[in-house]
Scaffold this motif. Sequence first.
Motif, PDB file in Angstrom:
ATOM      1  N   ASP A 107       0.842  -1.200   0.000  1.00 18.87           N
ATOM      2  CA  ASP A 107       0.000   0.000   0.000  1.00 18.87           C
ATOM      3  C   ASP A 107       0.877   1.250   0.000  1.00 18.87           C
ATOM      4  N   MET A 108       1.280   1.656  -1.204  1.00 14.33           N
ATOM      5  CA  MET A 108       2.156   2.819  -1.319  1.00 14.33           C
ATOM      6  C   MET A 108       1.457   4.094  -0.850  1.00 14.33           C
ATOM      7  N   GLY A 109       0.164   4.179  -1.035  1.00 15.94           N
ATOM      8  CA  GLY A 109      -0.565   5.358  -0.578  1.00 15.94           C
ATOM      9  C   GLY A 109      -0.472   5.548   0.928  1.00 15.94           C
ATOM     10  N   GLU A 110      -0.648   4.471   1.663  1.00 12.84           N
ATOM     11  CA  GLU A 110      -0.550   4.546   3.126  1.00 12.84           C
ATOM     12  C   GLU A 110       0.876   4.840   3.549  1.00 12.84           C
ATOM     13  N   LEU A 111       1.828   4.161   2.930  1.00  7.55           N
ATOM     14  CA  LEU A 111       3.233   4.426   3.256  1.00  7.55           C
ATOM     15  C   LEU A 111       3.595   5.874   2.937  1.00  7.55           C
ATOM     16  N   ARG A 112       3.104   6.390   1.817  1.00  6.30           N
ATOM     17  CA  ARG A 112       3.366   7.783   1.434  1.00  6.30           C
ATOM     18  C   ARG A 112       2.774   8.736   2.478  1.00  6.30           C
ATOM     19  N   ARG A 113       1.546   8.451   2.899  1.00  7.77           N
ATOM     20  CA  ARG A 113       0.884   9.298   3.904  1.00  7.77           C
ATOM     21  C   ARG A 113       1.702   9.327   5.191  1.00  7.77           C
ATOM     22  N   LEU A 114       2.162   8.163   5.624  1.00 12.89           N
ATOM     23  CA  LEU A 114       2.942   8.083   6.855  1.00 12.89           C
ATOM     24  C   LEU A 114       4.301   8.749   6.696  1.00 12.89           C
ATOM     25  N   ALA A 115       4.958   8.487   5.571  1.00 13.36           N
ATOM     26  CA  ALA A 115       6.272   9.088   5.318  1.00 13.36           C
ATOM     27  C   ALA A 115       6.171  10.606   5.263  1.00 13.36           C
ATOM     28  N   ASP A 116       5.127  11.098   4.624  1.00  7.46           N
ATOM     29  CA  ASP A 116       4.937  12.546   4.519  1.00  7.46           C
ATOM     30  C   ASP A 116       4.673  13.189   5.880  1.00  7.46           C
ATOM     31  N   ARG A 117       4.246  12.381   6.842  1.00 10.72           N
ATOM     32  CA  ARG A 117       4.024  12.874   8.212  1.00 10.72           C
ATOM     33  C   ARG A 117       5.269  12.725   9.074  1.00 10.72           C
ATOM     34  N   GLY A 118       6.367  12.224   8.460  1.00 13.65           N
ATOM     35  CA  GLY A 118       7.626  12.147   9.181  1.00 13.65           C
ATOM     36  C   GLY A 118       8.004  10.782   9.708  1.00 13.65           C
ATOM     37  N   ASP A 119       7.257   9.733   9.343  1.00 19.80           N
ATOM     38  CA  ASP A 119       7.583   8.395   9.820  1.00 19.80           C
ATOM     39  C   ASP A 119       8.753   7.841   9.005  1.00 19.80           C
ATOM     40  N   LYS A 120       9.918   7.754   9.630  1.00 18.99           N
ATOM     41  CA  LYS A 120      11.147   7.309   8.954  1.00 18.99           C
ATOM     42  C   LYS A 120      11.032   5.874   8.469  1.00 18.99           C
ATOM     43  N   ASP A 121      10.431   5.005   9.276  1.00 19.51           N
ATOM     44  CA  ASP A 121      10.279   3.611   8.864  1.00 19.51           C
ATOM     45  C   ASP A 121       9.403   3.505   7.621  1.00 19.51           C
ATOM     46  N   ALA A 122       8.343   4.286   7.575  1.00 19.71           N
ATOM     47  CA  ALA A 122       7.472   4.288   6.398  1.00 19.71           C
ATOM     48  C   ALA A 122       8.224   4.804   5.177  1.00 19.71           C
ATOM     49  N   ALA A 123       9.036   5.836   5.367  1.00 19.32           N
ATOM     50  CA  ALA A 123       9.823   6.377   4.256  1.00 19.32           C
ATOM     51  C   ALA A 123      10.804   5.323   3.741  1.00 19.32           C
ATOM     52  N   ASP A 124      11.442   4.611   4.651  1.00 21.30           N
ATOM     53  CA  ASP A 124      12.384   3.556   4.252  1.00 21.30           C
ATOM     54  C   ASP A 124      11.668   2.468   3.452  1.00 21.30           C
ATOM     55  N   GLN A 125      10.510   2.062   3.933  1.00 19.64           N
ATOM     56  CA  GLN A 125       9.749   1.019   3.238  1.00 19.64           C
ATOM     57  C   GLN A 125       9.237   1.518   1.885  1.00 19.64           C
ATOM     58  N   LEU A 126       8.864   2.780   1.833  1.00 18.94           N
ATOM     59  CA  LEU A 126       8.385   3.360   0.581  1.00 18.94           C
ATOM     60  C   LEU A 126       9.498   3.389  -0.453  1.00 18.94           C
ATOM     61  N   VAL A 127      10.688   3.762  -0.044  1.00 19.85           N
ATOM     62  CA  VAL A 127      11.840   3.755  -0.957  1.00 19.85           C
ATOM     63  C   VAL A 127      12.083   2.336  -1.454  1.00 19.85           C
ATOM     64  N   GLU A 128      12.054   1.379  -0.547  1.00 17.03           N
ATOM     65  CA  GLU A 128      12.302  -0.015  -0.923  1.00 17.03           C
ATOM     66  C   GLU A 128      11.247  -0.512  -1.908  1.00 17.03           C
ATOM     67  N   LEU A 129       9.990  -0.230  -1.626  1.00 19.39           N
ATOM     68  CA  LEU A 129       8.905  -0.667  -2.499  1.00 19.39           C
ATOM     69  C   LEU A 129       8.980   0.026  -3.858  1.00 19.39           C
ATOM     70  N   ALA A 130       9.264   1.318  -3.855  1.00 21.33           N
ATOM     71  CA  ALA A 130       9.397   2.058  -5.109  1.00 21.33           C
ATOM     72  C   ALA A 130      10.579   1.524  -5.920  1.00 21.33           C
ATOM     73  N   ALA A 131      11.662   1.163  -5.250  1.00 19.68           N
ATOM     74  CA  ALA A 131      12.824   0.603  -5.935  1.00 19.68           C
ATOM     75  C   ALA A 131      12.470  -0.743  -6.570  1.00 19.68           C
ATOM     76  N   GLU A 132      11.766  -1.596  -5.820  1.00 18.24           N
ATOM     77  CA  GLU A 132      11.359  -2.900  -6.352  1.00 18.24           C
ATOM     78  C   GLU A 132      10.487  -2.739  -7.589  1.00 18.24           C
ATOM     79  N   ARG A 133       9.660  -1.709  -7.599  1.00 17.87           N
ATOM     80  CA  ARG A 133       8.744  -1.466  -8.717  1.00 17.87           C
ATOM     81  C   ARG A 133       9.361  -0.565  -9.790  1.00 17.87           C
ATOM     82  N   ALA A 134      10.591  -0.139  -9.559  1.00 15.82           N
ATOM     83  CA  ALA A 134      11.262   0.810 -10.465  1.00 15.82           C
ATOM     84  C   ALA A 134      10.364   2.025 -10.706  1.00 15.82           C
ATOM     85  N   ASP A 135       9.743   2.495  -9.635  1.00 20.41           N
ATOM     86  CA  ASP A 135       8.838   3.641  -9.698  1.00 20.41           C
ATOM     87  C   ASP A 135       9.653   4.932  -9.609  1.00 20.41           C
ATOM     88  N   VAL A 136      10.139   5.358 -10.761  1.00 18.98           N
ATOM     89  CA  VAL A 136      11.007   6.528 -10.835  1.00 18.98           C
ATOM     90  C   VAL A 136      10.292   7.780 -10.330  1.00 18.98           C
TER      91      VAL A 136
END
Length: 119
Positions: free
Chosen positions: A61-90
């Motif tokens: 759920d990139m939307g939820e991870l994005r919401r959390l990361a945008d609120r400053g959750d470092k773990d969510a940001a880390d997971q979002l980067v990892e998921l985006a990398a796996e999907r090659a989501d430039v």
Amino acid sequence: MSDPDPADLRRRATDGDRDAVDQLVELAGERGDLTELRQLAEDGNADAAAQLVELATELGDMGELRRLADRGDKDAADQLVELAAERADVGELRRLADGGNRDAADVLAELTEEQDEAE
């Protein structure tokens, strides 16, 4: 033994019962209840926030991870980067990098380099 009643747990949690809060977090995690976890996390429960990141990651759920990361959750940001990398989501990696996320910038640079080499 029967499952605890979520309504009773919420009432007890509202009254300050830490055990009830812990049980709510556990129950919400087991049920995959993003809404319950989100509410508990917004109420300041760190365990619920961690469980929310974990569940959103499992669901992709990139939307939820994005919401959390945008609120400053470092773990969510880390997971979002990892998921985006796996999907090659430039696009997502660029958005994160533009927001100052060094890990996203590094992954974006690697992806760009790989694409340039492939051409």
